[in-house]
Write an enzyme that holds these catalytic residues in place. Structure first.
Site, mmCIF file in Angstrom:
data_model
loop_
_atom_site.group_PDB
_atom_site.id
_atom_site.type_symbol
_atom_site.label_atom_id
_atom_site.label_comp_id
_atom_site.label_asym_id
_atom_site.label_seq_id
_atom_site.Cartn_x
_atom_site.Cartn_y
_atom_site.Cartn_z
ATOM 1 N N PHE A 146 0.868 -1.189 0.000
ATOM 2 C CA PHE A 146 0.000 0.000 0.000
ATOM 3 C C PHE A 146 0.903 1.238 0.000
ATOM 4 C CE2 PHE A 146 -2.002 -3.444 2.402
ATOM 5 C CZ PHE A 146 -3.179 -3.643 1.696
ATOM 6 N N CYS A 157 -3.852 4.080 10.300
ATOM 7 C CA CYS A 157 -4.628 5.281 10.601
ATOM 8 C C CYS A 157 -5.906 4.936 11.349
ATOM 9 C CB CYS A 157 -4.938 6.059 9.324
ATOM 10 S SG CYS A 157 -5.902 5.128 8.112
#
Length: 404
Positions: free
Chosen positions: A267, A362
């Site tokens: 990612f 996150c």
């Protein structure tokens, strides 16, 4: 042993409410406050005057009433609590890093024109109603300086009772601006947009019309920089919220990787970590997987400045995660998935022999769920570093180091 005061606020829950010793949730309270019998709050030592006139209506912040100490504690407890909720713990929870006020380098603002009146700002908490922004202690001053000019621009080009949006991002050349919802009917309005870009010294101005982006102004190619490596910046591409917060995340990843020679960055986005750490160790090679084609192209261009170091691949890791056989080539894996986590890829990592995992997240909740799979496969959580880039927000990030 005396029982705790049941009306005392003892902690802040994940969504920002204070919680009393007996488990009641109280909005806009701080640790050390007391809940009176009439439902009002007796402020304690960690309840401060919010720095912004728009709080608590504005949806950008939920915790401006907390002292700096209480907010830092919240950032740490948000991460430790998510792990504890899954029956996990880290050998070390490092001191949190919290970004200072006026440091946010990207923002999405909304506009609405009602007759001659224009509203421009963030949405109210839990509502589509707009806060007409007049101050913001979160935004970098270079972004906030555009609020008034953008309000005036939307007032002349936004159709009545139609929504508009402005996405602002600080890049190497200044502020990158993407506008949508405007009605641009002819040469005069196009020239007005050019004048707006020139007068406000924008890095780039893009207009979204019928979902098709059109570049109005870009005097030189827009770039961002990772460890002095320049790469192109596609419109609305993801960047960490603050430059200092990004530096804190990169420093923790760099420390965790140590001398690892073969690294996979999953990612990878624009290359926040791949480009930042590729040159740290002689001979280090970084494989970088990313699903968004425009980001892969930008990352490849940046990687060309580090010949033989960066090896990007366009790959959807949700549909086609790296297999254990592919993963076993690496000394370390860095992954920074979206908020939902990386369940499919983590399952493959858990079945691999990779000795070191550096997980950037996150969302502490989805991270903790993924961490269970790694723990069950024999990985231990050596260290977790909480990071509060979103000042006065419930949004918390982290870097976790797993070894076995």
């Amino acid at each position: 042993m005396t029982s705790p005061d049941p009306d005392l606020i003892v902690r802040i829950a994940a969504r920002g409410d204070g919680v009393t010793a007996d488990g009641r949730h109280v909005a806009l309270s701080a640790p050390g406050d007391r809940l009176r019998t009439d439902g009002s709050i007796e402020a304690g030592p960690h309840h401060v005057t919010p720095p912004c006139r728009h709080f608590p209506q504005c949806g950008g912040c939920q915790l401006q009433h907390l002292s700096d100490e209480a907010f830092t504690d919240y950032v740490r407890d948000r991460v430790a609590g998510a792990l504890a909720g899954q029956g996990l713990s880290a050998q070390e929870v490092a001191a949190p890093y919290v970004s200072p006020p006026h440091s946010r380098r990207r923002a999405g603002l909304r506009a609405l024109r009602l007759g001659k009146r224009i509203q421009f700002g963030f949405s109210e908490q839990g509502s589509h109603k707009l806060i007409d922004l007049r101050e913001c202690p979160v935004l970098d001053p270079r972004l906030f300086a555009l609020v008034a000019p953008l309000r005036a621009l939307f007032a002349t080009m936004l159709p009545d009772r139609q929504p508009g949006e402005a996405d602002l991002t600080l890049v190497d050349q200044g502020v990158d601006v993407v506008l949508s919802g405007l009605r641009v009917d002819g040469l005069a309005q196009t020239e007005a947009l050019l004048d707006f870009a020139r007068e406000n010294q924008l890095a780039r101005l893009i207009l979204i019309d019928d979902d098709a982006p059109m570049t109005i102004w870009e005097p030189e190619p827009v770039t961002v920089r990772f460890a002095d490596v320049l790469t192109g910046y596609p419109p609305r591409a993801f960047l960490q919220a603050t430059e200092d917060g990004e530096a804190a995340l990169v420093a923790e990843v760099r420390q965790a990787l140590g001398g690892a020679a073969m690294v996979a960055d999953l990612f990878a986005g624009l290359g926040t970590f791949a480009l930042s750490v590729a040159n740290d160790v002689p001979g280090r090679k970084v494989y970088a997987a990313e699903a968004a084609r425009d980001l892969v192209m930008a990352l490849r261009a940046g990687g060309n400045r580090l010949p033989g170091r960066i090896f990007p691949e366009h790959r959807d890791l949700f549909r086609r995660p790296l297999t254990p056989a592919e993963l076993n080539r690496f000394d370390a894996v860095v992954l920074d998935p979206p908020r939902a986590g990386a369940r499919e890829q983590v399952a493959q990592i858990a079945a691999s022999q990779v000795p070191l995992i550096v997980y950037v997240s996150c969302n502490p909740a989805s991270f903790a769920r993924d961490a269970v799979m790694l723990a069950e496969a024999g990985y231990r959580i050596e260290r977790v570093k909480p990071v509060g880039q979103f000042r006065w927000s419930t949004h918390v990030e982290l870097v976790a180091t797993f070894r076995r």
